[in-house]
Design an enzyme around this catalytic site. Structure first.
Site, PDB file in Angstrom:
ATOM      1  N   SER A  40       0.837  -1.203   0.000  1.00  0.00           N
ATOM      2  CA  SER A  40       0.000   0.000   0.000  1.00  0.00           C
ATOM      3  C   SER A  40       0.870   1.252   0.000  1.00  0.00           C
ATOM      4  CB  SER A  40      -0.925   0.015   1.226  1.00  0.00           C
ATOM      5  OG  SER A  40      -0.198   0.383   2.388  1.00  0.00           O
ATOM      6  N   SER A  42       0.654   3.761   2.223  1.00  0.00           N
ATOM      7  CA  SER A  42       0.559   4.459   3.506  1.00  0.00           C
ATOM      8  C   SER A  42       1.911   4.984   4.000  1.00  0.00           C
ATOM      9  CB  SER A  42      -0.054   3.544   4.567  1.00  0.00           C
ATOM     10  OG  SER A  42       0.832   2.504   4.923  1.00  0.00           O
ATOM     11  N   LYS A 103       4.576   0.809   9.811  1.00  0.00           N
ATOM     12  CA  LYS A 103       4.404   2.241  10.066  1.00  0.00           C
ATOM     13  C   LYS A 103       5.656   2.771  10.750  1.00  0.00           C
ATOM     14  CE  LYS A 103      -0.086   2.016   8.951  1.00  0.00           C
ATOM     15  NZ  LYS A 103      -0.628   2.631   7.713  1.00  0.00           N
ATOM     16  N   SER A 195      -3.413   6.957   5.580  1.00  0.00           N
ATOM     17  CA  SER A 195      -2.867   5.954   6.494  1.00  0.00           C
ATOM     18  C   SER A 195      -3.840   5.702   7.638  1.00  0.00           C
ATOM     19  CB  SER A 195      -1.515   6.427   7.049  1.00  0.00           C
ATOM     20  OG  SER A 195      -1.021   5.513   8.004  1.00  0.00           O
TER      21      SER A 195
END
Length: 252
Positions: A40, A42, A103, A195
């Site tokens: 992704s 994010s 993250k 996100s």
């Protein structure tokens, strides 16, 4: 006169070599480095869709989620140190530990965090940031498809990284104050407006606060990067889809 090996002996030697190779690979994956694929956007601009990264297991030590199939052999973490603010980390989603997330560690246990008009505040102090050149989203031929506002944030310890701003006055740009519980971490994506991270509670599909034992490891290096347009069924697209300038580069 040397004896010739039987076919059975050759087969046994081959099987034993294969077993050793598998055991070594599993040992490396469990205790040293594990590869992950970025699916992704994010973590743009730090990580692109199609990046493959190596995550160090030993940096944070080991928990049940570090092990293959996550067996509940022990509680908490062993043989490791705590994450540092600014680390890019892979962890298990607290709502469904079969799902991996990646993250950036922004909040440590006891920290107070808030977003105010797009500015990150840690323990009441705004994080330094400066406007830098736009992030350019390019196609596989190098043509610019989109330009996105980009900022460089510098944490109190001097760690710097870049974040994107897709929209002004997005819901995640103004929040209440989050107080990180003991034994937990606050995670955010660098692509701030795209996100689902710790700003969003678990019950609303976000990440919430991440327990320490859900951490898998720290992302250390991109070892390969491939444009999403490449197809496994079309081998002739593989070479041209490689992002050569991103291969074997460190992650900050």
């Amino acid at each position: 006169m040397a004896k010739a090996k039987s076919r059975g002996g050759d087969l046994w030697e081959s099987l034993r070599t294969l077993v050793y190779a598998i055991a070594i690979a599993l040992g490396i994956r469990t205790f040293a480095y594990e590869p992950f694929h970025i699916p992704s956007e994010s973590m743009l601009p730090t990580l692109l869709v199609g990046d493959y990264v190596f995550v160090s297991k030993f940096t944070y030590g080991y928990s049940r989620y570090s092990l293959l199939f996550s067996p509940p052999l022990f509680e908490g973490r062993i043989l490791g140190s705590s994450p540092k603010r600014g680390d890019v980390a892979v962890f298990r989603w607290p709502r469904d530990p079969s799902v991996d997330y990646i993250k950036r560690v922004i909040g440590l246990p006891g920290d107070r965090l808030q977003m105010r008009d797009g500015v990150l505040l840690i323990n009441g102090e705004p994080v330094k940031r400066r406007r830098v050149e736009d992030f350019e989203r390019r196609d596989r031929f190098g043509n610019v498809q989109e330009r996105i506002e980009q900022w460089e944030e510098t944490l109190p310890d001097g760690t710097s990284y870049r974040v994107l701003n897709l929209f002004n006055y997005n819901a995640g740009d103004n929040t209440g104050v989050y107080t990180v519980p003991p034994g937990h971490y606050f995670m955010m994506g660098d692509n701030r407006d795209n996100s689902q991270d710790s700003r969003v509670p678990l019950e609303f599909g976000g990440v919430g606060y991440v327990p320490a034992d859900h951490l898998i490891g720290r992302a250390e290096i991109r070892w390969v990067s491939i444009e999403p347009s490449a197809s496994l069924l079309k081998p002739w697209t593989w070479f041209s889809a490689l992002r050569w300038n991103r291969m074997f580069t460190g992650i900050e």
